[in-house]
Motif scaffolding. Sequence first.
Motif, PDB file in Angstrom:
ATOM      1  N   GLN A   9       0.824  -1.210   0.000  1.00 53.15           N
ATOM      2  CA  GLN A   9       0.000   0.000   0.000  1.00 53.15           C
ATOM      3  C   GLN A   9       0.859   1.261   0.000  1.00 53.15           C
ATOM      4  O   GLN A   9       0.584   2.214  -0.722  1.00 53.15           O
ATOM      5  N   VAL A  10       1.917   1.259   0.810  1.00 47.66           N
ATOM      6  CA  VAL A  10       2.820   2.416   0.840  1.00 47.66           C
ATOM      7  C   VAL A  10       3.523   2.558  -0.515  1.00 47.66           C
ATOM      8  O   VAL A  10       3.648   3.667  -1.047  1.00 47.66           O
ATOM      9  N   ALA A  11       3.943   1.456  -1.107  1.00 48.68           N
ATOM     10  CA  ALA A  11       4.602   1.501  -2.420  1.00 48.68           C
ATOM     11  C   ALA A  11       3.671   2.088  -3.476  1.00 48.68           C
ATOM     12  O   ALA A  11       4.083   2.931  -4.286  1.00 48.68           O
ATOM     13  N   GLN A  12       2.421   1.656  -3.473  1.00 48.59           N
ATOM     14  CA  GLN A  12       1.453   2.190  -4.441  1.00 48.59           C
ATOM     15  C   GLN A  12       1.221   3.674  -4.228  1.00 48.59           C
ATOM     16  O   GLN A  12       1.204   4.455  -5.184  1.00 48.59           O
ATOM     17  N   ARG A  13       1.062   4.077  -2.973  1.00 51.18           N
ATOM     18  CA  ARG A  13       0.760   5.483  -2.672  1.00 51.18           C
ATOM     19  C   ARG A  13       1.950   6.400  -2.947  1.00 51.18           C
ATOM     20  O   ARG A  13       1.752   7.573  -3.245  1.00 51.18           O
ATOM     21  N   ALA A  87       9.791  14.411  -0.704  1.00 51.00           N
ATOM     22  CA  ALA A  87       9.515  12.968  -0.807  1.00 51.00           C
ATOM     23  C   ALA A  87       9.195  12.389   0.572  1.00 51.00           C
ATOM     24  O   ALA A  87       8.325  11.525   0.706  1.00 51.00           O
ATOM     25  N   ALA A  88       9.881  12.867   1.598  1.00 49.02           N
ATOM     26  CA  ALA A  88       9.628  12.393   2.960  1.00 49.02           C
ATOM     27  C   ALA A  88       8.232  12.800   3.420  1.00 49.02           C
ATOM     28  O   ALA A  88       7.527  12.017   4.065  1.00 49.02           O
ATOM     29  N   ARG A  89       7.799  14.019   3.085  1.00 47.33           N
ATOM     30  CA  ARG A  89       6.454  14.479   3.461  1.00 47.33           C
ATOM     31  C   ARG A  89       5.399  13.618   2.771  1.00 47.33           C
ATOM     32  O   ARG A  89       4.431  13.176   3.388  1.00 47.33           O
ATOM     33  N   ASP A  90       5.581  13.345   1.475  1.00 51.32           N
ATOM     34  CA  ASP A  90       4.646  12.481   0.737  1.00 51.32           C
ATOM     35  C   ASP A  90       4.621  11.075   1.331  1.00 51.32           C
ATOM     36  O   ASP A  90       3.562  10.466   1.450  1.00 51.32           O
ATOM     37  N   ALA A  91       5.790  10.576   1.691  1.00 50.85           N
ATOM     38  CA  ALA A  91       5.875   9.241   2.288  1.00 50.85           C
ATOM     39  C   ALA A  91       5.151   9.201   3.623  1.00 50.85           C
ATOM     40  O   ALA A  91       4.428   8.243   3.915  1.00 50.85           O
ATOM     41  N   THR A  98      -2.034   4.508   5.316  1.00 50.17           N
ATOM     42  CA  THR A  98      -1.941   3.052   5.428  1.00 50.17           C
ATOM     43  C   THR A  98      -2.086   2.618   6.887  1.00 50.17           C
ATOM     44  O   THR A  98      -2.752   1.623   7.186  1.00 50.17           O
ATOM     45  N   LEU A  99      -1.493   3.370   7.778  1.00 49.89           N
ATOM     46  CA  LEU A  99      -1.610   3.091   9.211  1.00 49.89           C
ATOM     47  C   LEU A  99      -3.070   3.153   9.640  1.00 49.89           C
ATOM     48  O   LEU A  99      -3.547   2.288  10.371  1.00 49.89           O
ATOM     49  N   ARG A 100      -3.790   4.142   9.130  1.00 49.02           N
ATOM     50  CA  ARG A 100      -5.207   4.296   9.465  1.00 49.02           C
ATOM     51  C   ARG A 100      -6.005   3.067   9.026  1.00 49.02           C
ATOM     52  O   ARG A 100      -6.940   2.645   9.686  1.00 49.02           O
ATOM     53  N   GLU A 101      -5.631   2.487   7.905  1.00 45.25           N
ATOM     54  CA  GLU A 101      -6.299   1.289   7.416  1.00 45.25           C
ATOM     55  C   GLU A 101      -5.918   0.044   8.218  1.00 45.25           C
ATOM     56  O   GLU A 101      -6.694  -0.897   8.305  1.00 45.25           O
ATOM     57  N   ARG A 134      -9.695   4.655  -0.456  1.00 43.18           N
ATOM     58  CA  ARG A 134      -8.915   5.335  -1.475  1.00 43.18           C
ATOM     59  C   ARG A 134      -7.689   4.524  -1.879  1.00 43.18           C
ATOM     60  O   ARG A 134      -6.996   3.969  -1.063  1.00 43.18           O
ATOM     61  N   ARG A 135      -7.449   4.469  -3.158  1.00 45.41           N
ATOM     62  CA  ARG A 135      -6.250   3.807  -3.678  1.00 45.41           C
ATOM     63  C   ARG A 135      -5.575   4.756  -4.646  1.00 45.41           C
ATOM     64  O   ARG A 135      -6.202   5.293  -5.536  1.00 45.41           O
TER      65      ARG A 135
END
Length: 136
Positions: A9-13, A87-91, A98-101, A134-135
Amino acid sequence: MNYDTFVDQVAQRTRTSSEQAVALTRATLETLAERLTGGEVLDLAAQLPKPLQLVLKPSPRTESAERFGAAEFVARVAVRADVTEPAARDAARAVFVTLREAISGGEFDDVVVQLPRDFRDMVEPAMAPGATLRRS
């Protein structure tokens, strides 16, 4: 949610490889653990897969949270993951969604309440209605 799904999920986002997603997830969670009280880190870790529990390094002896804002959070994630601050902010946003899910809503709320207002732009995407659907 299992570990592989979390990383996927993190990789996709973040539109990165699984390897980069692991680095970004580790960097974000390690930094988050510094910002939370020890008890909250233990509660959060209890709801995550084992590899992520180890990243958080929960310890009941570390009760106090470090006090730093969103800019310092992003800077620490950037250094740990060896990426730019944007990039760190986006990550961080991707990891929070993802954590919320991955954890209960009540636990996520307990995490967010410990963060200052300047974290809003990183946390709000996870709080948005339908965030779990959301994906990217």
